[in-house]
Structure formats: structure tokens, C-alpha cells
Scaffold this active site. Structure first.
Site, short mmCIF file in Angstrom:
data_model
loop_
_atom_site.label_atom_id
_atom_site.label_comp_id
_atom_site.label_asym_id
_atom_site.label_seq_id
_atom_site.Cartn_x
_atom_site.Cartn_y
_atom_site.Cartn_z
N ASP A 292 -1.90 10.60 -0.57
CA ASP A 292 -0.56 10.11 -0.71
C ASP A 292 0.37 11.28 -0.34
O ASP A 292 -0.03 12.43 -0.47
CB ASP A 292 -0.50 9.69 -2.19
N ASP A 329 18.85 3.48 -11.88
CA ASP A 329 17.59 3.81 -11.20
C ASP A 329 16.91 4.96 -11.93
O ASP A 329 17.32 6.11 -11.85
CB ASP A 329 17.91 4.17 -9.74
N GLU A 333 14.13 10.18 -7.90
CA GLU A 333 15.02 10.09 -6.74
C GLU A 333 16.38 9.56 -7.17
O GLU A 333 17.42 10.11 -6.81
CB GLU A 333 14.42 9.16 -5.67
N SER A 367 11.14 -0.95 -6.26
CA SER A 367 9.71 -1.26 -6.27
C SER A 367 9.10 -0.80 -4.96
O SER A 367 9.79 -0.76 -3.93
CB SER A 367 9.46 -2.75 -6.48
N1 LIG Z 1 14.61 5.13 -6.17
C1 LIG Z 1 14.56 4.59 -4.95
N2 LIG Z 1 15.45 3.68 -4.57
C2 LIG Z 1 15.39 3.15 -3.36
N3 LIG Z 1 14.49 3.44 -2.43
C3 LIG Z 1 13.57 4.35 -2.73
C4 LIG Z 1 13.54 4.97 -4.01
N4 LIG Z 1 12.49 5.83 -4.03
C5 LIG Z 1 11.90 5.75 -2.85
N5 LIG Z 1 12.53 4.85 -2.04
C6 LIG Z 1 12.16 4.45 -0.70
O1 LIG Z 1 10.94 3.73 -0.75
C7 LIG Z 1 9.93 4.37 0.03
C8 LIG Z 1 8.59 4.26 -0.63
O2 LIG Z 1 8.59 5.03 -1.79
P1 LIG Z 1 7.29 5.30 -2.64
O3 LIG Z 1 7.60 6.33 -3.66
O4 LIG Z 1 6.73 4.00 -3.03
O5 LIG Z 1 6.38 5.94 -1.56
P2 LIG Z 1 4.81 6.01 -1.66
O6 LIG Z 1 4.23 4.76 -1.16
O7 LIG Z 1 4.45 6.45 -3.03
O8 LIG Z 1 4.42 7.10 -0.65
P3 LIG Z 1 4.45 8.61 -0.90
O9 LIG Z 1 4.43 8.86 -2.36
O10 LIG Z 1 3.26 9.09 -0.21
O11 LIG Z 1 5.70 9.07 -0.22
C9 LIG Z 1 10.41 5.78 0.17
O12 LIG Z 1 9.98 6.34 1.36
C10 LIG Z 1 11.93 5.64 0.18
O13 LIG Z 1 12.38 5.32 1.48
MG LIG Z 2 3.83 8.13 -4.40
#
Ligand SMILES: Nc1ncnc2c1ncn2[C@@H]1O[C@H](COP(=O)(O)OP(=O)(O)OP(=O)(O)O)[C@@H](O)[C@H]1O
Ligand SMILES: [Mg+2]
Ligand SMILES: [K+]
Length: 677
Positions: A292, A329, A333, A367
Site C-alpha cells: 500500500d 472529516d 487528511e 470512503s
Molecule cells: N479525507 C479525504 N477526503 C476526501 N478525499 C480523500 C480523503 N483522503 C483521501 N482522499 C482521496 O481518496 C484517495 C484514496 O485514499 P485512500 O486513503 O483510500 O488510499 P488507499 O487506497 O489507502 O491507498 P494508499 O493508502 O496506498 O494511498 C486518495 O488518493 C485521495 O485522493
Molecule cells: Mg491506505
């Protein structure tokens, strides 16, 4: 090393004697046969004591004892560790949060699944759980041995806390995720003690082979007597038992379980807890590793570092909307966007979730599937932020326009390895407008490239999978030096990728920390959850890395390979040994009955009895001699599988054939000094 092993050996001796109980031995049929043989010769020596029968009996019991000793020594190391862990599992008092917001004090052991508990600076966390409110620094040295405090916070992928660790600062609310008696530390104790150890499929297969060989030899040895009688001689039952024990694969039968325990133990020494031996073996054969991105390859503190307005929007307006969309949120992030908007962009602290919620606003939580978060206000206005394709999709679906200068900023942030979060807002009844981009920054952990190079040398392909966009993914993939990457991956995509690799007959390892990684961690043959990760990830995987170091997989793979190689090498040695023993002692044994055998009796052992006894002694001593190797493991070098195999056949196969000739001859010279032989 050797002296400490001798000490551990002494300490394990009582346990080895306790294991003489035949109920313990049914797990190891080869040794059980030796036990039955020893009981039989004991009986015979009582009836008719001779120097020969008594000596053979003593050494047969020694053989069983040495086999037990191997296992007891392997278990001994874990026992010491379990003691240390037990001490950390002290009685704690928990502050359980009640529905009305008040607290009651209960014993830590009375906590139920789903209870909320408050933990403040200086207090011990009473059970495993996820932080649902607040941020705190936690001292996890009780389980990781690492003294630097770690941050645990609600919402993100670093929300899991372990019972028995101590909160150093601030106050958190934890939702309990483990039942009493089934906590992480309880499981760790059971694991290092080997209490929950089950035979792996490979071990079962090898056991079946060894048992089959044993049965064949039992039949073969039973057939010897009629032949001898027919030729006018007669062999004593003691001789037949001794012959049988020399021929069956006692060496590997004795060391098999110690090899498995030692492999698990080596992982524990590296702060990896393997929940199943099968996973350790699978690690030795892994050909693809999925990682990941955020929190695994990068540090995982994705923080807002800039707001870039587009399409003529004012930056203050963008900042205000980014702030609004993030108020509820709970992800790191989201919190960092709120902080950045307030501290760097001067957005008023005014708005807060509670007032917003009371005003009738609906929050849209983040999500991994929608990759967006935001809020719908009571007056009908809406704000969204999230991955570019997700927010643009929403904007267009709602009839909004995308400004022409957005693309270049999104691409710029991505190309630098950052994560762009696009912000769009819609006035009541109107279509959305894209306002701009939030630049989330993250940093690649140092030393990644070297580690991935090492994995490549082991023949393992590394693939980074991320929910992030392809450009960011590419930038980070290039910087970290992985072989391949998959971007914009949903939890289902991650799992599908693993399935696809597995269908090609490949074994897949995966490291991850997030709840969205859990399905993939469960599907992978080796699923390593970071200890910093969520409880869901830790439940789903079959290993937990207490150091949360994704490159730990290199060690895990090396240990898995070493386990497989060690078992293979000692099996080869054991069987080669038995074959050689056959040719070394049979001529000497039967030379009285079949004088023609004198021609092939190259060993010239002093007498048939002395030959037999020497072989039994050699057979027992080989077990003790190989205990250190079984525990330490055969040295692993990153060689191709075929070269490794050739090397091992040469060393352990040839070694196994030569050793008995030399060893039995030497022992025979000593044994023949005994009166009566
Ligand atoms: N709090 C948030 N609000 C809105 N969009 C978000 C938020 N956090 C992340 N994202 C968006 O959603 C995408 C996916 O986030 P996520 O944390 O699920 O990634 P992941 O699948 O865990 O991959 P990795 O952890 O390897 O980056 C992020 O790349 C970002 O663009
Ligand atoms: Mg992740
Ligand atoms: K043997």
C-alpha cells in the site's frame, strides 16, 4: 551462541523428560516407534540382562529424549519471552464511558466488545481497540521494545491501540475490539509459547512420508527374522529393534517440530508475529509483493501544504470551502486541511461540527470507494473534496463545468508525488463549480530503493497499490523504486489483483495498514499488517509487524526460505544417513549367518553386537549434533532455487552418506573396549 545453547539445553532437560509421556509423542510417529522399541528392549533386558541389551536400551531411550530435547529447547526461548509479556499484562482499571456521558470504573478484564473507555496521560490502555476520539502519544515499548512514543489518532489508519501500552500525553476515547482473554498480548503469549501451534500442510505431508517409510521398515525388519531362521541363524529381538531404529528416519522425525518452532521464533526476534506457521512457509515461496502506498511506502502523514485556486476563484474562497468540507472529516487528511486553512489562510475558527450539525447540515464522510468527502448544508448548498476523478465526476454529473486550468495544477502536484484533492462547491439549486486544489504532501521513507532492489534479487516482484491517482502513483513508484504500480485502486481492485496473481499459481504477500486493505490482507497468502494500522487490518492479516516497517517483508521472506531450506536439507541428510547406515551395519550384523557378506564388510567393525550398538549410539548423537543447525537454520543466500537445491544435495546428501561410516567406525573403536562386546 554455543555456550548459551548448552545452557538452554540444560534448562530444557526437565521439559524433555516430561515429553517422554507417550501421549505427547503421537504427533511424531517416528519417535513413537522408537519409544515402543525402547519399552520392548527394557522389558527384554529385565528378563535377560546382558551388556549389549542394557546398552542398547539406554541409547534407545536417549534417542527419544534427544528428540524431545530438540523440541523443548526450541520452545524454551519462547517461554522466556512469554514470561516478560505476562508481566506487562497487569491488572488495569478501565474508565468505561456510559451512554449519558458519565464514567464508571471497572476492571480491565470486565470490558466487553464495543465498550468505550477513556484513557488519559499516564494511564495504561485497558484493552485492544480503535481510537474513536482524540489524538495521543502512546508508549508501546511493552510490546514492541521500541521506546520512541507513537501517535495514535481517531479516523485514520493509525487508530489501533494495544492493551497494556501506556498513554503518554492527551486524552483519547477507545472502542474496545477484543474480548477478555483474547487480546493481542494474550495471542502473543500463546504464540511465543507455541501453545497454538498447528502442523502446517507441508509438515503434515512430510510426516506422512516419514510415517510411510517407518511402516515399510517395520515390515522389512520383520521379514529379516524368517530369512535368518531359514539360513540357520536367529537374531535377538533387541537386535531387530535396534536395526529398525537405525533405519527409520529418526533424525528428521526428531527435529521437524523444532525447525518449525525455531522459524516462528526467528520472526518474533524480528518483532513479527506470525499467526500461522503456514504463512511463514508461504513467505518462503512468495513471488509477488503488494504494498500500500500511504503509510507503507510513505510516512503516511498526508498533510495539506497549499491551496491552489483555479478558474478565477479567490484563494480565500477556496480555503473557506476546503475548511467547510473538512470540518466533520475525521481523517488525518481532513484534520490537516482544517488546520492549514486556519493557520495559514486565516480562515476564521468560527465554524464547528456541532453548530453545523444542529443547523441541519448532512456530512458526507470519506470512503475509500467514493474517494470524496464533504457536506450538504441546510440551505441546499453543497461542498465536496476528494480525488480529482471522483470530484470531477460528481461536478459533471451535476451539470457543472471544469475550468481549463485545473488539469495542469492537478498534474503538477501529482508529478511531484503529492496528492491533489479537488474542491468543488454548489450554491443552493445551482450546478457545482470547481474552486481549486488542495496539495497534500507525503514523504517516501528512506532506504526504500535499496530494499526493493534486494527483493528483486530474491526474485520477488514489488507492486505498489494505491487509491491515489496514476500520476502521483507513478511519481512515488519511481522515487521508491517498485517494479509496478496500480493506481485509483478500490478495496475490491486490490483483492482482484491478488486473485489474478494467485490464479497464475503465484504466492502473494501484501503489506497494508488500512481498513480498506483488510479484504486484500485476508486474501493474500502472506498478509502483513502494520502494528500502527487499524484493528481490521490486523485481524485480517496472518502476520503483524510490531515495527510497522513494510520492508520487513525481506526478512520475513528470508526466514520463510530458510525454514524450507533447513527442513529440506535435514530431510536429505536424515534419509541419506539411514541408507548409509544400512550398508555400514548390515554386513557386520549378518556376517555370522551369511559368511559371503564378509566381502562387502568394508567397515571391519569389531563384532556384530558392537556394530549394532555403535549404530544406535551414532543415530542418537546425530540428533543432538544437529539441534543447533535446526534452531539456527541453514544459512540463506539469495541464490536461484535450482542452484540452492544442487548445493544442498551435495552438502547434505553426500554428507549424510559419509557421516555414518566415519561416525560408526569411531564409536565402534570405543565400544569394543567394553567388556562383553
Ligand atoms: N479525507 C479525504 N477526503 C476526501 N478525499 C480523500 C480523503 N483522503 C483521501 N482522499 C482521496 O481518496 C484517495 C484514496 O485514499 P485512500 O486513503 O483510500 O488510499 P488507499 O487506497 O489507502 O491507498 P494508499 O493508502 O496506498 O494511498 C486518495 O488518493 C485521495 O485522493
Ligand atoms: Mg491506505
Ligand atoms: K534412523
Amino acid at each position: 551462541m554455543t555456550s548459551s545453547l548448552v545452557r538452554t539445553g540444560w534448562q530444557a532437560l526437565p521439559a524433555a523428560f516430561a515429553k517422554l509421556d507417550p501421549r505427547h509423542l503421537w504427533r511424531s510417529p517416528v519417535i513413537l516407534v522408537v519409544w515402543v522399541g525402547s519399552a520392548l528392549t527394557t522389558f527384554l533386558s529385565v528378563l535377560e540382562p546382558t551388556v549389549f541389551s542394557v546398552s542398547v536400551t539406554i541409547w534407545l531411550w536417549a534417542t527419544v529424549l534427544f528428540a524431545n530435547l530438540a523440541e523443548a529447547v526450541a520452545e524454551g526461548r519462547g517461554k522466556a519471552q512469554a514470561e516478560t509479556l505476562r508481566r506487562t499484562r497487569t491488572e488495569t482499571t478501565a474508565r468505561r464511558l456510559l451512554a449519558d456521558g458519565s464514567e464508571e470504573d471497572v476492571r480491565g478484564t470486565e470490558l466487553l466488545l464495543g465498550d468505550l473507555v477513556v484513557v488519559e496521560a499516564g494511564q495504561v490502555i485497558p484493552g485492544d481497540g480503535d481510537v474513536v476520539e482524540g489524538v495521543a502519544t502512546v508508549d508501546e515499548s511493552a510490546i514492541t521494545g521500541e521506546s520512541a512514543p507513537v501517535v495514535r489518532e481517531s479516523g485514520g489508519d493509525r487508530c489501533a491501540v494495544t492493551g497494556g501500552t501506556t498513554v503518554l500525553s492527551d486524552r483519547i476515547v477507545v472502542r474496545v475490539t477484543s474480548r477478555p482473554g483474547e487480546t493481542f498480548i494474550d495471542r502473543m503469549i500463546a504464540l511465543v509459547e507455541g501453545a497454538s501451534r498447528q502442523k502446517t500442510p507441508n509438515e503434515v505431508a512430510l510426516s506422512i512420508l516419514l510415517t510411510t517409510l517407518t511402516i515399510i521398515f517395520v515390515l522389512a525388519v520383520s521379514a529379516v527374522q524368517p530369512m535368518a531362521v531359514y539360513s540357520g541363524g536367529r537374531l535377538s529381538l533387541v537386535v531387530l529393534v535396534a536395526l529398525l531404529v537405525c533405519l527409520i528416519p529418526t533424525t528428521i522425525g526428531a527435529l521437524l517440530s523444532a525447525i518449525g518452532i525455531a522459524g516462528m521464533d526467528r520472526l518474533v526476534q524480528r518483532n513479527v508475529l506470525a499467526m500461522s506457521g503456514r504463512a511463514v512457509e508461504a513467505a518462503g515461496d512468495v513471488s509477488t509483493l503488494l504494498l500500500d502506498k500511504t503509510g507503507t511506502i510513505t510516512f503516511g502523514n498526508r498533510r495539506a501544504s497549499a491551496f491552489v485556486a483555479v478558474g478565477g476563484t479567490d484563494r480565500a474562497e477556496l480555503a473557506a470551502m476546503a475548511h467547510l468540507s473538512s470540518l466533520a472529516d475525521e481523517t488525518p487528511e481532513g484534520r490537516s486541511v482544517v488546520e492549514f486553512a486556519r493557520e495559514e489562510e486565516g480562515v476564521a475558527d468560527g465554524g464547528d461540527v456541532v453548530t453545523l450539525g444542529r443547523s441541519g447540515a448532512t456530512f458526507v464522510p470519506f470512503s475509500a470507494t467514493t474517494r470524496m468527502s464533504g457536506v450538504d448544508l441546510a440551505d441546499g448548498s453543497r461542498v465536496r473534496k476528494g480525488a480529482a476523478d471522483a470530484v470531477l465526476g460528481w461536478t459533471r454529473a451535476e451539470g457543472g463545468e471544469v475550468p481549463g486550468d485545473l488539469e495542469v495544477h492537478v498534474a503538477g502536484i501529482s508529478a511531484s508525488g503529492g496528492t491533489p484533492l479537488v474542491v468543488a462547491a454548489a450554491d443552493p439549486g445551482a450546478s457545482p463549480t470547481v474552486l481549486g486544489v488542495i496539495h497534500l504532501k507525503d514523504v517516501v521513507k528512506p532506504g526504500m530503493r535499496e530494499r526493493f532492489d534486494q527483493l528483486r534479487a530474491m526474485g520477488i516482484r514489488t507492486v505498489m497499490i494505491t487509491g491515489d491517482n496514476p500520476l502521483t502513483a507513478k511519481a512515488i513508484a519511481d522515487e521508491a523504486g517498485v517494479d509496478d504500480y496500480l493506481a485509483e485502486a478500490t478495496p475490491e481492485d486490490k483483492m482482484a489483483l491478488i486473485r489474478q496473481e494467485q490464479e497464475g499459481g503465484r504466492l502473494v504477500a501484501m503489506t497494508g495498514d488500512g481498513t480498506n486493505d483488510a479484504p486484500a490482507l485476508a486474501q493474500a497468502d502472506v498478509g502483513v499488517a502494520m502494528n500502527t494500522g487499524t484493528s481490521a487490518a490486523k485481524e485480517a492479516g496472518n502476520m503483524v509487524d510490531l515495527d510497522s516497517d513494510p520492508t520487513k517483508l525481506i526478512d520475513i521472506v528470508a526466514i520463510g526460505k530458510q525454514l524450507l531450506i533447513t527442513r529440506g536439507a535435514l530431510t536429505t541428510f536424515s534419509i541419506a544417513n539411514d541408507v548409509a547406515k544400512y550398508f555400514a551395519i548390515v554386513p557386520a550384523m549378518f556376517v555370522g549367518i551369511f559368511p559371503g557378506l564378509g566381502a562387502v564388510d568394508v567397515m571391519r567393525l569389531s563384532s556384530p553386537e558392537s556394530a549394532m550398538l555403535s549404530a544406535v549410539i551414532f543415530n542418537a548423537l546425530v540428533i543432538v549434533a544437529l539441534i543447533p543447525l535446526a534452531l539456527r537454520g541453514v544459512r540463506y543466500r539469495p541464490l536461484s532455487a535450482s542452484r540452492l537445491l544442487r548445493r544442498n544435495l551435495l552438502v547434505y546428501g553426500l554428507g549424510g552418506i559419509v557421516a555414518p561410516f566415519v561416525g560408526i567406525k569411531a564409536i565402534d573403536l570405543l565400544v569394543s573396549l567394553l567388556p562383553g562386546l
